[in-house]
Design a protein around this motif. Structure first.
Motif, PDB file in Angstrom:
ATOM      1  N   HIS A   1      28.375  39.274  62.290  1.00 19.31           N
ATOM      2  CA  HIS A   1      27.634  40.442  61.934  1.00 19.31           C
ATOM      3  C   HIS A   1      28.293  41.493  60.773  1.00 19.31           C
ATOM      4  CE1 HIS A   1      24.006  40.688  64.490  1.00 19.31           C
ATOM      5  NE2 HIS A   1      24.182  39.485  65.113  1.00 19.31           N
ATOM      6  N   ASN A   2      29.827  41.374  60.806  1.00 23.43           N
ATOM      7  CA  ASN A   2      30.668  42.789  59.778  1.00 23.43           C
ATOM      8  C   ASN A   2      30.715  41.554  58.562  1.00 23.43           C
ATOM      9  OD1 ASN A   2      32.669  39.860  60.758  1.00 23.43           O
ATOM     10  ND2 ASN A   2      33.656  42.156  61.892  1.00 23.43           N
ATOM     11  N   SER A   3      30.001  40.465  58.742  1.00 22.67           N
ATOM     12  CA  SER A   3      30.256  39.923  57.011  1.00 22.67           C
ATOM     13  C   SER A   3      29.329  40.848  56.085  1.00 22.67           C
ATOM     14  CB  SER A   3      29.605  37.891  57.495  1.00 22.67           C
ATOM     15  OG  SER A   3      29.390  37.582  55.786  1.00 22.67           O
ATOM     16  N   HIS A   4      29.617  40.574  55.006  1.00 22.62           N
ATOM     17  CA  HIS A   4      28.700  40.800  53.849  1.00 22.62           C
ATOM     18  C   HIS A   4      28.731  40.344  52.337  1.00 22.62           C
ATOM     19  CE1 HIS A   4      33.040  42.654  52.952  1.00 22.62           C
ATOM     20  NE2 HIS A   4      32.712  42.827  51.919  1.00 22.62           N
ATOM     21  N   ILE A   5      27.941  40.450  51.742  1.00 21.76           N
ATOM     22  CA  ILE A   5      27.334  39.914  50.147  1.00 21.76           C
ATOM     23  C   ILE A   5      28.778  40.542  49.269  1.00 21.76           C
ATOM     24  CG2 ILE A   5      26.316  39.298  48.581  1.00 21.76           C
ATOM     25  CD1 ILE A   5      25.684  38.583  50.719  1.00 21.76           C
ATOM     26  N   ASP A   6      29.713  39.666  48.881  1.00 27.73           N
ATOM     27  CA  ASP A   6      30.652  39.392  47.926  1.00 27.73           C
ATOM     28  C   ASP A   6      30.208  39.423  47.011  1.00 27.73           C
ATOM     29  OD1 ASP A   6      32.595  40.245  50.030  1.00 27.73           O
ATOM     30  OD2 ASP A   6      33.017  38.167  50.003  1.00 27.73           O
ATOM     31  N   HIS A   7      30.562  40.349  45.643  1.00 21.54           N
ATOM     32  CA  HIS A   7      29.941  40.653  44.808  1.00 21.54           C
ATOM     33  C   HIS A   7      31.294  40.437  43.827  1.00 21.54           C
ATOM     34  CE1 HIS A   7      28.042  41.538  40.613  1.00 21.54           C
ATOM     35  NE2 HIS A   7      28.115  40.501  40.360  1.00 21.54           N
ATOM     36  N   LEU A   8      31.179  38.884  43.346  1.00 22.88           N
ATOM     37  CA  LEU A   8      32.590  38.717  43.361  1.00 22.88           C
ATOM     38  C   LEU A   8      33.038  38.706  41.434  1.00 22.88           C
ATOM     39  CD1 LEU A   8      33.095  35.080  45.064  1.00 22.88           C
ATOM     40  CD2 LEU A   8      34.036  37.522  45.629  1.00 22.88           C
ATOM     41  N   TRP A   9      31.618  38.016  41.293  1.00 21.51           N
ATOM     42  CA  TRP A   9      32.405  38.379  39.521  1.00 21.51           C
ATOM     43  C   TRP A   9      31.043  38.625  38.809  1.00 21.51           C
ATOM     44  CZ3 TRP A   9      31.045  34.515  35.159  1.00 21.51           C
ATOM     45  CH2 TRP A   9      31.468  34.990  34.016  1.00 21.51           C
TER      46      TRP A   9
ATOM     47  N   LEU B   1      33.875  27.732  34.445  1.00 19.87           N
ATOM     48  CA  LEU B   1      34.751  28.648  34.883  1.00 19.87           C
ATOM     49  C   LEU B   1      35.151  28.393  36.140  1.00 19.87           C
ATOM     50  CD1 LEU B   1      32.144  31.624  34.028  1.00 19.87           C
ATOM     51  CD2 LEU B   1      34.112  31.590  32.838  1.00 19.87           C
ATOM     52  N   ARG B   2      36.250  29.118  36.416  1.00 20.17           N
ATOM     53  CA  ARG B   2      36.951  29.037  37.361  1.00 20.17           C
ATOM     54  C   ARG B   2      37.105  30.190  38.144  1.00 20.17           C
ATOM     55  NH1 ARG B   2      42.414  26.419  36.264  1.00 20.17           N
ATOM     56  NH2 ARG B   2      42.139  27.142  33.884  1.00 20.17           N
ATOM     57  N   TYR B   3      37.087  30.265  39.528  1.00 18.20           N
ATOM     58  CA  TYR B   3      37.209  32.119  40.532  1.00 18.20           C
ATOM     59  C   TYR B   3      38.391  31.009  41.112  1.00 18.20           C
ATOM     60  CZ  TYR B   3      36.930  34.321  44.384  1.00 18.20           C
ATOM     61  OH  TYR B   3      37.127  35.795  45.042  1.00 18.20           O
TER      62      TYR B   3
ATOM     63  N   GLY C   1      41.120  36.212  43.297  1.00 14.73           N
ATOM     64  CA  GLY C   1      39.659  36.577  42.982  1.00 14.73           C
ATOM     65  C   GLY C   1      38.909  36.730  41.253  1.00 14.73           C
ATOM     66  N   ASP C   2      40.746  36.066  40.550  1.00 10.34           N
ATOM     67  CA  ASP C   2      39.770  36.133  39.369  1.00 10.34           C
ATOM     68  C   ASP C   2      38.254  34.855  38.750  1.00 10.34           C
ATOM     69  OD1 ASP C   2      41.898  37.985  39.021  1.00 10.34           O
ATOM     70  OD2 ASP C   2      43.807  36.395  38.414  1.00 10.34           O
ATOM     71  N   THR C   3      38.712  35.749  37.763  1.00 10.70           N
ATOM     72  CA  THR C   3      37.697  34.365  37.324  1.00 10.70           C
ATOM     73  C   THR C   3      37.933  33.811  35.728  1.00 10.70           C
ATOM     74  OG1 THR C   3      35.784  34.712  38.798  1.00 10.70           O
ATOM     75  CG2 THR C   3      34.956  33.460  36.481  1.00 10.70           C
ATOM     76  N   THR C   4      38.571  32.715  35.901  1.00 12.21           N
ATOM     77  CA  THR C   4      38.707  32.711  33.783  1.00 12.21           C
ATOM     78  C   THR C   4      37.919  31.399  33.271  1.00 12.21           C
ATOM     79  OG1 THR C   4      40.394  31.452  35.228  1.00 12.21           O
ATOM     80  CG2 THR C   4      41.284  33.763  34.835  1.00 12.21           C
TER      81      THR C   4
END
Ligand code: MG
Length: 307
Positions: free
Chosen positions: A20-28, A57-59, A64-67
């Motif tokens: 219930h306190n989880s949310h969608i993360d827009h990571l990259w 790609l590599r998250y 939290g970096d995507t390279t």
């Protein structure tokens, strides 16, 4: 405390998987078409494809970096992890299934069937006996956008194949689909689920479904009596994963659809972009990564990967 509005429950069974306190993360964001996510636990990383840009790609979960992991990347599409932790890749432009060996170099596992080049392997799954099962539709040779436009040496025949873990031989295990795409086993490996996206080539003659094939008792093939497990009500199913309860979390045009093992659509996760594939990651495999066109999204769920 409220549910993220991205969640849509269509059956009360869906609620048990939501936090219930989880949310969608827009990571990259920044890809042209994301696909093929695979979680590499030893590195706490998610690898995923950006097929038209010919890069993997590599998250990094910790930073939290995507390279960029690899470019050019033979227009890789789907990935999976084998039982020794090696990354297995489906290569459109290589027209092969390969893996990154422990030495870090590419090893080709399959590139032809009965003397003819494969079309363009799309997605793969590793079974507990060490075999690798993969789909071989024509999307990577239909145009120059996701590979090299080429004739199909197999006459367009798009099969599901199995690579034997002992001798490396390749057998066609499903030959009755139009364009097999994503695939996954049920948690007990008694059922092989395969999406058919043949709608792209034959229209309504091939509804957007996931079919369920019974795995034979020797574990090396499937029976001929497949059933329609699910039909997509928005776009088409591409890649998907099973969770430990046997639910199938699948990509669709409006986000992610969750089907219970009995085939009931129990809920959706709505996203603003078309989703192509998903993968469970995180150290507890309870974080669903979602490859959605230009973006990578993730959400923590109250379930975990089947394996
Ligand atoms: Mg696919």
């Amino acid at each position: 405390m409220a549910l993220d509005p991205a969640f849509e429950a269509l059956d009360r069974r869906f609620y048990r998987y939501l936090i219930h306190n989880s949310h969608i993360d827009h990571l990259w964001q920044g890809a042209r078409w994301t696909e093929g996510p695979v979680y590499v636990p030893a590195a706490r990383q998610l690898l995923f494809s950006d097929i038209p840009n010919d890069r993997t790609l590599r998250y990094d979960e910790l930073t939290g970096d995507t390279t960029v992991f690899e470019q050019p990347a033979l227009n890789q599409n789907g990935h999976c992890l084998d039982r020794q932790g090696r990354v297995v890749s489906c290569e459109h432009r290589g027209r092969a299934v390969s893996r990154i060996g422990h030495h870090g170099l590419r090893e080709v596992l399959a590139d032809s069937f009965e003397g003819k080049r494969l079309n363009s392997p799309n997605d793969a799954v590793c079974k507990s006996d060490g075999s690798i099962w993969f789909t071989d539709p024509t999307y990577g040779i239909d145009s120059d956008y996701e590979g090299d436009k080429s004739e199909s040496e197999l006459g367009g025949q798009s099969n599901v194949y199995r690579i034997d873990p002992d001798d490396g031989s390749i057998a066609a295990v499903i030959t009755d689909m139009v364009r097999p795409n994503g695939l996954a086993f049920s948690p007990d490996e008694s059922v092989l689920y395969v999406a058919d996206t043949g709608m792209s080539h034959v229209g309504r003659a091939c509804p957007p479904v996931i079919r369920a094939y019974p795995v034979t008792s020797d574990g090396a093939s499937v029976g001929p009596e497949s059933t329609v497990f699910a039909t997509c009500d928005n776009g088409a199913f591409d890649g998907f994963r099973a969770d430990a309860d046997g639910n199938i979390w699948t990509s669709a045009a409006d986000g992610v659809h969750c089907f219970a093992a009995d085939g009931t659509l129990i809920g959706k996760i709505h996203l603003p972009e078309v989703v192509a594939n998903v993968e469970f990651g995180g150290l507890k495999r309870n974080r669903l990564y979602m490859c959605a066109t230009t973006s990578l999204f993730a959400v923590y769920l109250n379930t975990r990967a089947a394996v």
